[in-house]
Design an enzyme around this catalytic site. Structure first.
Site, PDB file in Angstrom:
ATOM      1  CE  LYS A 175      -1.885  -4.792   4.547  1.00 37.28           C
ATOM      2  NZ  LYS A 175      -1.416  -4.350   3.223  1.00 37.28           N
ATOM      3  CG  ASP A 215      -1.515  -0.820   4.724  1.00 37.11           C
ATOM      4  OD1 ASP A 215      -1.658  -1.389   3.629  1.00 37.11           O
ATOM      5  OD2 ASP A 215      -2.465  -0.320   5.357  1.00 37.11           O
TER       6      ASP A 215
END
Length: 496
Positions: A175, A215
């Protein structure tokens, strides 16, 4: 290199489809074998007492007490797979594997300087957390939001490991992101920031190393800008180094995949566990971003009544269900005008400062939290239970606090599917985009939708088998994902 003919391209597609189906069948067999010797306990009435017994996590807690959301994700996982730690044969191995996975393999941090439209210099922080490469290249989104820090990204990266494992595709977990806020910025300002961000990040990523995606705060616009800068810097074109792309190497259905997949797995669970359909059901959806938009679209298509959407300022309640016209206005507001829900004129009622989880008079059959982490607290969870809500399906990552999760666990008859499974469709289709890029081919929307549906059906089956006879779907989800990664660590000789 052998030229890619149409015939060879078709063979590649068929090979990938066969690989996905075979992988899911192998997982099904392995999952059945792995759960046969351990019986899942009934839900803990006092989860905190169980967590207190995990003394092997004490060192992790002391090192990262300043990262509460990361520790929340770790402890939630530990609680769900607790029986593995007590296995008389492999318990020690599972504890070691868990600790190994709780530390990222690599964390990269850097500054991101950029100029606004007035020529003023700003400097933001950027990160990439490369958490686990056991199953494949690091894979996970980039988040641009002022709340982003290393602890938030560690929580997201940790969850990503097991989510990716459930898809059946060869992807590790990672991430990244920045504390940059795209809201209120011009296209030119966002472009300059994205180019500066990629100027630093590009040296750490690659199609077989680390493949970022979008995201919160990172949609098609931002991915396009970063992809353009990567191409300039690397002189590599057609590389599947970013997913969520548009015309330049993207895949059909990627924007819809997370929201559609959340509804697909909800449909499986509701039909299997409750012997009913979504048609006519009152479904509360939170958020108004990508996941919320397309979860709402699929719910409407399946005949459900979407009774809410929200943003950080308030909530729109559709007492009679969101209409097609309402949905079109939502898309225009969020994807074109980038405006707030308070500006919309719909068939619903806007309530300032509210969320779907704070409204006592909003009747909810099924909840779809699709906004952000920890949006449903203990009070909100209690309110849902008092209303008779029958299922919670997490479109967002960790949208329920630890206390809220405790409320749901006391109601084993209520379906609770965590984000690792419920929103895995997004990264699953990103994995398919990687395969499409590698084979230099193109898949039609209908074919991608079929693969997404098969993937979500496979994930639901893994959850059921992971739960065993006495466990919950939440336990089964966490257990199935962990077991796959843990056994990969053993096979690689990294944990033994």
């Amino acid at each position: 290199m052998t030229p890619l003919t149409p015939k060879r391209g078709v063979r590649m597609i068929l090979t990938i489809l066969i690989f996905i189906n075979l992988n899911l069948k192998i997982q099904k067999i392995q999952g059945r074998n792995q759960i046969s010797n351990i019986i899942m306990p009934k839900t803990h009435k006092n989860p905190q007492s169980a967590l207190n017994s995990f003394d092997f996590l004490d060192d992790l807690r002391s090192k990262y007490d300043h990262q509460p959301v990361f520790l929340q994700a770790v402890e939630e996982m530990a609680l769900a797979i607790e029986p593995l730690f007590h296995d008389p044969v492999d318990g020690d191995f599972y504890r070691k594997a868990f600790l190994y996975l709780a530390e990222p393999e690599r964390m990269i941090s850097f500054h991101v300087p950029w100029e606004d439209d007035k020529g003023n210099l700003h400097v933001n922080r950027g990160w990439r957390v490369e958490f686990s490469s056991a199953l494949g290249p690091y894979k996970g989104g980039l988040r641009f939001h002022p709340t982003v820090n290393d602890g938030i990204l560690k929580f997201l990266g940790f969850e990503q490991i097991f989510k990716n494992a459930l898809t059946g595709l060869p992807m590790g977990g990672g991430k990244g992101g920045s504390d940059f806020d795209p809201k209120g910025k011009s296209d030119a300002e966002v472009r300059r920031f994205c180019q500066s961000f990629m100027t630093e990040l590009f040296r750490y990523i690659g199609s077989s190393t680390d493949v970022p995606a979008g995201d919160i705060g990172v949609g098609g616009r931002e991915i396009g800008f970063m992809n353009g800068q990567y191409k300039r810097l690397s002189n590599l074109h057609g590389e599947g180094v970013l997913t969520g792309k548009g015309l330049c190497g993207g895949i059909e259905l990627r924007p819809e995949a997370t929201g559609f997949g959340t509804v697909y797995i909800a449909k499986h669970a509701i039909e299997d566990k409750l012997k009913r359909t979504l048609e006519g059901s009152r479904c509360a959806v939170s958020g108004s971003g990508n996941v919320s938009q397309y979860a709402s679209r699929m719910l409407i298509d399946l005949g459900a009544k979407v009774v809410s959407v929200s943003d950080s300022n308030g909530c729109i309640v559709f007492e009679n269900g969101m209409t097609d016209d309402d949905w079109d206005k939502l898309i225009e507001a969020k994807q074109v005008k980038r405006s707030r829900l308070s500006t919309l004129k719909t068939s619903g009622k806007y309530i300032d400062g509210a969320s779907p989880w704070t409204l006592p008079d909003l009747q909810v059959d099924f909840a779809f939290p699709c906004a952000t982490q920890n949006e449903i607290d203990e009070k909100g969870a209690d309110l849902l239970m008092k209303k008779g809500t029958m299922g919670i399906f997490e479109g967002a990552n960790l949208p329920v606090t630890a206390e809220g999760q405790g409320v749901f666990r006391l109601k084993p008859e209520v379906i609770y599917i965590p984000g690792k499974a419920a929103n895995a469709g997004g990264v699953g289709v990103s994995g398919l985009e990687m395969s499409q890029n590698a084979s230099r081919t193109y898949w039609k929307r209908e074919k991608v939708d079929i693969m997404l549906k098969e993937m979500m059906a496979g994930i639901y089956q893994q959850m059921k088998e992971g739960a065993g006879e006495d466990g919950t779907l939440e336990q089964g989800c966490n257990r199935a994902g962990f077991l796959k990664v843990a056994h990969a660590l053993k096979e690689l000789g990294w944990v033994f």
